[in-house]
Design an enzyme around this catalytic site. Structure first.
Site, PDB file in Angstrom:
ATOM      1  N   CYS A 134       0.818  -1.231   0.000  1.00  0.00           N
ATOM      2  CA  CYS A 134       0.000   0.000   0.000  1.00  0.00           C
ATOM      3  C   CYS A 134       0.844   1.270   0.000  1.00  0.00           C
ATOM      4  O   CYS A 134       0.647   2.169  -0.829  1.00  0.00           O
ATOM      5  CB  CYS A 134      -0.973  -0.024   1.186  1.00  0.00           C
ATOM      6  SG  CYS A 134      -0.179  -0.009   2.815  1.00  0.00           S
TER       7      CYS A 134
ATOM      8  N   HIS B 183      -2.895   1.104   6.942  1.00  0.00           N
ATOM      9  CA  HIS B 183      -3.095   1.076   5.500  1.00  0.00           C
ATOM     10  C   HIS B 183      -3.224   2.504   4.964  1.00  0.00           C
ATOM     11  O   HIS B 183      -3.608   3.429   5.697  1.00  0.00           O
ATOM     12  CB  HIS B 183      -4.366   0.272   5.171  1.00  0.00           C
ATOM     13  CG  HIS B 183      -4.562   0.004   3.713  1.00  0.00           C
ATOM     14  ND1 HIS B 183      -3.676  -0.748   2.965  1.00  0.00           N
ATOM     15  CD2 HIS B 183      -5.558   0.386   2.862  1.00  0.00           C
ATOM     16  CE1 HIS B 183      -4.117  -0.815   1.723  1.00  0.00           C
ATOM     17  NE2 HIS B 183      -5.258  -0.132   1.630  1.00  0.00           N
TER      18      HIS B 183
ATOM     19  N   HIS C 144      -6.010   1.873  -4.338  1.00  0.00           N
ATOM     20  CA  HIS C 144      -4.988   1.366  -3.404  1.00  0.00           C
ATOM     21  C   HIS C 144      -4.503  -0.008  -3.859  1.00  0.00           C
ATOM     22  O   HIS C 144      -5.047  -0.629  -4.781  1.00  0.00           O
ATOM     23  CB  HIS C 144      -5.574   1.290  -1.990  1.00  0.00           C
ATOM     24  CG  HIS C 144      -6.629   0.230  -1.825  1.00  0.00           C
ATOM     25  ND1 HIS C 144      -6.943  -0.351  -0.616  1.00  0.00           N
ATOM     26  CD2 HIS C 144      -7.463  -0.386  -2.729  1.00  0.00           C
ATOM     27  CE1 HIS C 144      -7.904  -1.250  -0.777  1.00  0.00           C
ATOM     28  NE2 HIS C 144      -8.228  -1.287  -2.047  1.00  0.00           N
TER      29      HIS C 144
END
Length: 417
Positions: free
Chosen positions: A333, A378, A390
């Site tokens: 990420c 995240h 993402h």
């Protein structure tokens, strides 16, 4: 007796006359000189930069009037002027005129006369530069700058010579073995080479693949915006380098991020009931791209934020790799977000925790495209319309999902662009 006295007087007068004539001749002999070099300049005043009245040849006899500093005042060819002492061999002693020397030094410090200015302009009109030049056609060097002077050697067309002096249409040149005089017309006048701009070749035609992108003056995201181009605008690509395309569109030249261009036009929304054919069938990535474009139309976005999203969407479908930070290896990420922003000159910390402290905080109600959206452990990029892009987790690929896909883990957002 008287007759004898008359004869004696006549004899005496004749003797005196002979003696006077002898001394006059001696005086004349003592006031002559000869040119001791191949050619010498007779100048208007005792100054190396003074106007040249005449060119004097070797062994030419001239009358010497007086000496002034390092110069002789002389008469030659009906003109009075000055010759430098090292160019002349003089017999006998010559009177030195110290007053003349003083006056001429003072004159030298004065402003140049109009006559001298005109002469300087005349010499400038010769239009031959000193230094290396080429011969325009086969010709022969002269020992002095006179048409009927003695020839020395022949020089060939295009032979390189060194131009030493230019006087009254004559050029003194030096070859590898000697030097001599030729007419200025024998020197080749090199025409200046005017470099014509090479027209740039169109290497291909591409199409804008995102809604409203910027044509920039230079290849960076902070450069001046020349125009705003809507989706499917055709552009002629002139060059590509470092992720940017130099393009020409509507008579303007500028730069567009290469990721915002495609080889074919993007599909727009179909009318209800229109059958889907093979030619209109969309890939999953194209469908996702259209969603991004539609959602961005409903959300406020800066020009750069839109460019960030457009750049990020080209990586849809790239696999998730823990610790990955390139398209070749895959992304995790924070590797994905840092890679995208690096393209716009923004270096983010490599970890999610580090990225959570950059930029300025922004509320969820004020999100715009290009903002970082943070979850517990995240990070994603906001694309507008309640969507984020993402790289989620192992076994998944880069994709677009609703911002509240993990509502309980949402912790905030940061604006870095």
């Amino acid at each position: 007796m008287k007759s004898k006295m008359n004869i004696k007087s006549i004899v005496m007068m004749a003797a005196v006359g002979l003696i006077s004539l002898f001394f006059i001749n001696m005086s004349l002999a003592a006031n002559t000189g000869k040119i001791s070099v191949e050619t010498a300049n007779l100048r208007e005043t005792a100054d190396e930069n003074a106007k040249i009245l005449e060119l004097l040849s070797m062994d030419e006899t001239i009358e010497v009037i007086e000496k002034t500093g390092n110069w002789y005042k002389v008469k030659a060819k009906g003109m009075t002027g000055y010759v430098r002492e090292d160019l002349l061999t003089v017999s006998g002693e010559i009177k030195t005129n110290y007053e003349t020397t003083k006056n001429e030094v003072e004159q030298k410090e004065e402003q140049p006369t109009q006559e001298n200015k005109e002469d300087e302009q005349t010499e400038t009109k010769d239009d031959i530069e000193l230094g290396k030049q080429k011969i325009a056609e086969d010709t022969t060097l002269k020992i002095v700058p006179v048409i009927n002077a003695t020839d020395t050697i022949e020089v060939k067309k295009d032979e390189e010579v060194n131009v030493i002096e230019v006087i009254n249409g004559w050029v003194c040149v030096e070859t590898k073995i000697t030097k001599g005089w030729i007419r200025k017309e024998k020197i080749k006048k090199e025409e200046p080479i005017v470099e014509q701009p090479t027209p740039q070749t169109v290497i291909k035609t591409l199409y804008v693949n995102s809604t409203s992108i910027n044509l920039r003056k230079e290849a960076n995201t902070t450069s001046e915006i020349l125009a705003n181009l809507p989706i499917n605008t055709a552009v002629d690509v002139l060059a590509e380098a470092n992720g940017w395309s130099q393009v020409k569109v509507n008579g303007k030249e500028g730069y567009i991020s290469s990721s915002l261009l495609s080889t074919r036009k993007q599909e727009t929304t179909r009318s209800a009931g229109t059958p889907r054919t093979a030619s209109t069938t969309k890939t999953k990535k194209q469908e996702t791209t259209q969603i991004v474009q539609q959602t961005m139309q409903t959300a406020p976005a800066s020009g750069r934020g839109a460019e960030v999203v457009a750049y990020a969407q080209q990586f849809i479908g790239t696999k998730y790799t823990y610790g990955g930070s390139t398209p070749a290896t895959g992304f995790d990420c924070s590797g994905f977000t840092s890679y995208v922003y690096r393209n716009f000159g923004i270096n983010l910390p490599r970890t999610t925790g580090g990225q959570s402290g950059v930029g300025t905080p922004v509320s969820r109600n004020n999100l715009v495209a290009g903002d970082l959206v943070l979850y517990s452990g995240h990070v994603a990029i906001y694309v507008g319309g309640g969507q984020v892009i993402h790289s989620p987790r192992t076994g998944k690929t880069v994709c677009i999902v609703p911002i509240n896909y993990a509502a309980s883990n949402y912790i905030g957002a940061r604006r870095v662009i």
